[in-house]
Scaffold this motif. Structure first.
Motif, PDB file in Angstrom:
ATOM      1  N   ASP A  30      18.417  -1.117 -15.361  1.00  0.00           N
ATOM      2  CA  ASP A  30      17.426  -1.648 -14.422  1.00  0.00           C
ATOM      3  C   ASP A  30      17.003  -3.038 -14.875  1.00  0.00           C
ATOM      4  O   ASP A  30      16.859  -3.301 -16.070  1.00  0.00           O
ATOM      5  N   ASN A  61      13.897  -5.480 -14.813  1.00  0.00           N
ATOM      6  CA  ASN A  61      12.457  -5.306 -14.677  1.00  0.00           C
ATOM      7  C   ASN A  61      11.729  -6.625 -14.892  1.00  0.00           C
ATOM      8  O   ASN A  61      12.114  -7.429 -15.743  1.00  0.00           O
ATOM      9  N   SER A  89       7.714  -4.065 -12.751  1.00  0.00           N
ATOM     10  CA  SER A  89       8.408  -3.497 -11.592  1.00  0.00           C
ATOM     11  C   SER A  89       9.912  -3.660 -11.746  1.00  0.00           C
ATOM     12  O   SER A  89      10.397  -4.627 -12.336  1.00  0.00           O
ATOM     13  N   LYS A  90      10.647  -2.711 -11.179  1.00  0.00           N
ATOM     14  CA  LYS A  90      12.098  -2.815 -11.132  1.00  0.00           C
ATOM     15  C   LYS A  90      12.480  -3.760 -10.007  1.00  0.00           C
ATOM     16  O   LYS A  90      12.062  -3.574  -8.867  1.00  0.00           O
ATOM     17  N   VAL A  91      13.283  -4.768 -10.312  1.00  0.00           N
ATOM     18  CA  VAL A  91      13.627  -5.782  -9.310  1.00  0.00           C
ATOM     19  C   VAL A  91      15.126  -5.874  -9.052  1.00  0.00           C
ATOM     20  O   VAL A  91      15.574  -6.722  -8.278  1.00  0.00           O
TER      21      VAL A  91
END
Length: 564
Positions: free
Chosen positions: A404, A406, A410-412
């Motif tokens: 992921d 991040n 937040s996961k972007v």
């Protein structure tokens, strides 16, 4: 300036391309120690087993070196051996040399000085020794002595590693190549035959494999793809799971889905269980059709020499084209991302780009073993790289595969890493905002330049800043001159007689540079764009990027070499 995090995510994503896996390895670092265990009382014990490379090794010399004590013997006609050591203590390392010159290794863990132990000596046990030692089995045997400790846990870990590494060839199940009964024709012998046959098909030696294991003692997946069954007409297409990354796909379910390929049958199964056929178009190009009615899907799949797939998609003539990257699915630890990467990003948020345009951006990032970007630089054309103000994104392992991206809690986006048997790595990332990129480790290009007269046949797809993607085209370049001093290579393109010249390792190691308006066409000087090329070393893929920051003139070309 740019919107914060667009390029950082791109760079990070690029790094992820080199890493194509990353949910964390199910094999941890080797459990082997040079710290001596508490001294055991020397005693008498027996070692016995079978030496075989598939066929039994008859009249072969078996040497044994233990924490204390050493001995040697000769195998019988069926490859079996037995010897008794007196005044000796475990652990022990074994080496067998066949009359034809083959050499294999094995090990007996523990610390005792009595009992009876089984130690087969085969290619599979040699692979186990490479993993638990993290070194060449031959060197491990040569250095084995009183300070070498080998625990049963280390051997179990090595066994688990080998089971994962050869899973694409054969299922070892509950077998233990070290201690199970081994006679010609039995189940274990057949497994050894299958592995050796796969190495021959893949044009690999056992030393190639053990060197790779020693370099990747926590990443058995690096072996899985090269050992997998290949298509009969394209040795580069291997069976297995591929992470298909399509930045243009609006549905997150399909933006980076898993496709399972049976290369020998030229069939694939998507994540919904839909069957697809690969129709051979020659030279590692395949068109994809539905298995039920043979209907065309509009996808053409190019297979690169490193095993990476490029899928050029256009379902109907009225649909926009898209390009997907297929990385062999690997379960690599996050620590594999540590180091410095050159990245190429196709970015829709960089400075002058608009919501309706994209530009190609080069950069450099450095990550630590925990997935944090500790250095992030923009590198435009031949200008010096400049540091990007933070905060930078971070990578974390995703349990479903890959990593992921991040930022700010937040996961972007997502990133995926792939590592070849030769140790080269590439990662691909895609952000939730539609940016995507590719990363390759920063390292100088090979010292040897192409030879004059050599021809490179390739397929190419061009992405334009206005959002369009070209049709797939084929062409070739012939090397017309080289200058070893400046490391420049001049070429002539077959389709339009365009001559151009690239300087290797400019503007930085691992890149290639073409000056603006330096081309000729049929010998007449003509205009051409300034280009920075980023070869994905070991993959058979080259990226060529424009250096302008206006979408109307921007391009991102992807070239895949064809087999000879």
């Amino acid at each position: 300036m740019r919107k914060q995090h667009s390029l950082t995510i791109g760079l990070l994503a690029a790094a992820a391309l080199a890493a194509c896996g990353g949910s964390g390895s199910d094999v941890s670092d080797p459990v082997v120690s040079e710290t001596p265990a508490p001294a055991a009382t020397p005693g008498t014990f027996t070692l016995a087993g079978t030496a075989a490379k598939g066929a039994a090794l008859a009249a072969a010399t078996v040497k044994v070196k233990c924490a204390t004590g050493a001995d040697k013997t000769e195998t019988k006609a069926d490859g079996s051996y037995s010897l008794t050591l007196t005044g000796a203590t475990l652990p022990c390392a074994l080496e067998v040399t066949g009359t034809e010159g083959s050499v294999f290794h094995s090990v007996v863990p523990g610390s005792g000085g009595s009992g009876s132990y089984t130690a087969n000596i085969t290619p599979l046990t040699t692979m186990m020794v490479a993993q638990l030692a993290g070194a060449s089995p031959a060197n491990y045997f040569a250095d084995f002595g009183s300070n070498t400790a080998v625990s049963p846990a280390a051997v179990t870990q090595a066994l688990d590693y080998i089971k994962t590494a050869v899973a694409s060839i054969t299922d070892l199940g509950t077998m233990n190549p070290l201690s199970d009964a081994l006679v010609v024709g039995n189940a274990l012998d057949q497994k050894i035959d299958a592995v050796m046959s796969a190495l021959t098909s893949a044009k690999l030696t056992l030393q190639d494999v053990t060197n790779n294991i020693a370099s990747n003692p926590a990443a058995p997946a690096v072996l899985t793809t090269p050992l997998a069954p290949a298509a009969g007409t394209c040795a580069w297409l291997k069976s297995g799971k591929f992470r298909m990354i399509n930045p243009a796909e609006p549905d997150p379910k399909w933006r980076h889905h898993v496709l399972s390929i049976d290369a020998k049958a030229l069939q694939a199964t998507d994540q919904d269980g839909v069957k697809l056929n690969f129709e051979d178009k020659g030279k590692c190009l395949f068109s994809v059709t539905g298995s039920s009615d043979g209907s065309a899907t509009g996808a053409q799949v190019m297979v690169a020499s490193g095993g990476v797939l490029l899928a050029h998609n256009q379902p109907t003539a009225n649909d926009p084209r898209s390009l997907a990257v297929g990385l062999p699915e690997q379960n690599l630890p996050l620590a594999e991302m540590a180091g410095t990467w050159s990245i190429a990003v196709w970015d829709n948020q960089y400075s002058n780009a608009t919501a309706n345009g994209q530009v190609a951006v080069l950069g450099e990032i450095e990550l630590d073993a925990k997935g944090a970007i500790i250095s992030d630089k923009d590198c435009i054309g031949i200008q010096a790289c400049t540091a990007v103000a933070g905060p930078s994104a971070t990578l974390t392992s995703n349990s479903t595969g890959g990593f992921d991206l991040n930022q700010g809690g937040s996961k972007v986006g997502r990133a995926f890493l792939y590592k070849s048997l030769g140790g080269q790595a590439v990662f691909v990332f895609v952000s939730d905002e539609g940016n995507w990129g590719v990363g390759t480790r920063k390292q100088a290009l090979p010292a040897a330049l192409p030879t004059v007269g050599s021809v490179n046949h390739y397929r190419e797809v061009s992405l334009s800043g206005n959002g369009s993607i070209s049709a797939l085209r084929e062409d070739s370049n012939t090397v017309t001159a080289i200058d070893a001093g400046s490391r420049s290579v001049s070429r002539l393109r077959a389709s339009d007689q365009r001559g151009d010249s690239y300087v290797y390792d400019k503007p930085r190691d691992g890149l290639r540079y073409r000056a603006p308006n330096s081309c000729t066409f049929a010998g007449v000087p003509g205009n051409c764009a300034e280009v920075v090329g980023m070869p994905l070393q070991g993959m058979g893929i080259n990226l060529s990027l424009s250096t302008v920051l206006t979408p109307s003139s921007a391009f991102f070309n992807v070239t895949v070499g064809k087999p000879d």
